[in-house]
Motif scaffolding. Structure first.
Motif, PDB file in Angstrom:
ATOM      1  N   VAL A 103       0.878  -1.132  -0.039  1.00 58.65           N
ATOM      2  CA  VAL A 103       0.058  -0.006   0.226  1.00 58.65           C
ATOM      3  C   VAL A 103       0.787   1.257  -0.086  1.00 58.65           C
ATOM      4  O   VAL A 103       1.569   1.558   0.884  1.00 58.65           O
ATOM      5  N   ASP A 104       0.912   1.998  -1.153  1.00 54.92           N
ATOM      6  CA  ASP A 104       1.758   3.153  -1.120  1.00 54.92           C
ATOM      7  C   ASP A 104       3.132   2.906  -0.945  1.00 54.92           C
ATOM      8  O   ASP A 104       3.824   3.622  -0.309  1.00 54.92           O
ATOM      9  N   GLY A 105       3.689   1.723  -1.224  1.00 55.97           N
ATOM     10  CA  GLY A 105       5.157   1.325  -1.185  1.00 55.97           C
ATOM     11  C   GLY A 105       5.403   0.989   0.437  1.00 55.97           C
ATOM     12  O   GLY A 105       6.596   0.826   0.735  1.00 55.97           O
ATOM     13  N   GLY A 106       4.454   0.963   1.368  1.00 61.05           N
ATOM     14  CA  GLY A 106       4.604   0.484   2.577  1.00 61.05           C
ATOM     15  C   GLY A 106       4.177  -0.793   2.949  1.00 61.05           C
ATOM     16  O   GLY A 106       4.805  -1.920   2.657  1.00 61.05           O
ATOM     17  N   ALA A 107       3.049  -0.784   3.820  1.00 57.21           N
ATOM     18  CA  ALA A 107       2.745  -2.260   4.329  1.00 57.21           C
ATOM     19  C   ALA A 107       2.030  -3.127   3.134  1.00 57.21           C
ATOM     20  O   ALA A 107       1.537  -2.684   2.336  1.00 57.21           O
TER      21      ALA A 107
END
Length: 343
Positions: A84-88
């Motif tokens: 998610v948006d380069g995160g989790a």
């Protein structure tokens, strides 16, 4: 880049799985190999050595994909990790009908897959957020639940609960599976109940390979009935109760929540839903498990209350001590004499 995956197969009400040992090397959904493999499985021309399992295996952090062919339902599902948006990361689930796969002229299934709507989020509800439909205080009194500081053994229970959820978190996160598989639902729920009741099996040999891997299965026994008795309480796995002439106190479990209920003289009283498995259950004990631990803890048994002033020096739950005694090899006079002689 080598991708790793596992195949689930559902045929005639039974589940099977296969993965390329030992790490599950597999192709990705956008390759012709995956489409060819699906068609081979459907035509029974594959050479996989399928393992019979009680329920489907979910996506694990050691895997890139899980492929599920459900011939009974007529669809193919692929679950993979997505950021998610380069995160989790969260599991992304896509699905296609088996009919479309059989009829396609494309060389891969990637364009046939549609996202399955909805990513489940455990609701961290509090009692203050819920409407009290009954006198909750009456139920707390009926279950003899009084607010008090947890004992050290309770703190150990709470940590065991968090460790249990963390160990099998990929099964708990696979809500689509346990909401549709009673076998998986019952296995997870009875595991929570047994920790709350110190209801463990004592064994002198290892029964589970460690560490827990993507191929590990929760293999403990689970109830086959939706409603059953557990440590003198009626447990309802489907929020369904029958009328009884006498007073019956029970617990309804939905994995996400528990609800206490009482059936008396044709009337049913129940508490609001109390959170059991939440987003933080792998780190901290939930309110629902604290209540379960208090209900089933040995300190509430007759003769073991603090008021009786009866104490013993063994710092393990009496339930576990009783199991150890029953499992231990009997010691008679001859055994004792041999032990002394060879000692």
């Amino acid at each position: 880049m080598v991708t790793r995956g596992l195949w689930n197969l559902h045929v005639d009400g039974k589940w099977y799985r296969w993965f390329h040992p030992p790490r599950g090397q597999s192709s990705s959904p956008d390759t012709p190999t995956t489409l060819k493999t699906i068609r081979q499985i459907l035509s029974r021309s594959d050479k996989f050595k399928w393992e019979t399992v009680p329920f489907p295996t979910p996506l694990h952090f050691q895997l890139d994909y899980t492929y599920t062919i459900d011939e009974d339902a007529g669809h193919f599902t692929v679950t993979q990790w997505k950021s998610v948006d380069g995160g989790a990361l969260y599991p992304r689930t896509r699905r296609a009908t088996l009919a479309s796969i059989r009829e396609t002229s494309l060389n891969s299934i990637d364009t046939l897959l549609d996202d399955v709507a909805g990513v489940f989020n455990h609701n961290d509800l509090s009692l203050s957020d819920l409407d009290h439909e009954v006198d909750v205080q009456h139920l707390l009194k009926s279950f003899e639940i009084m607010s008090s500081m947890p004992a050290r053994l309770n703190e150990l229970q709470f940590q065991l609960f968090a460790d249990f959820v963390f160990t099998w978190r990929f099964y708990f996160d696979a809500t689509f599976s346990w909401e549709r598989s009673f076998s998986l639902f019952a296995t997870l729920a009875i595991g929570i109940l047994r920790i709350a009741a110190w209801d463990f099996e004592v064994s002198n040999k290892d029964t589970e390979e460690l560490p827990i891997l993507f191929s590990s299965l929760p293999r403990w026994k689970a109830p086959t009935d939706e409603i059953f008795w557990f440590h003198k309480y009626l447990i309802d796995f489907v929020s369904r109760g029958n009328m009884h002439a006498r007073t019956v106190r029970g617990i309804a479990i939905s994995i996400r929540h528990i609800t206490l209920f009482e059936i008396c003289n044709g009337k049913i009283l129940h508490s609001p839903p109390i959170p059991l498995i939440t987003n933080t259950s792998a780190l901290y004990c939930s309110p629902g498990f604290r209540i379960l631990a208090y209900i089933f803890t040995s300190s509430r048994c007759a003769g073991l209350s603090a008021k009786s002033r009866e104490y013993w020096g063994v710092t393990i739950p009496t339930e576990l001590f009783d199991m150890i005694l029953k499992t231990s090899t009997p010691r008679d006079v001859v055994s004792m004499a041999q032990g002394v002689f060879f000692g």
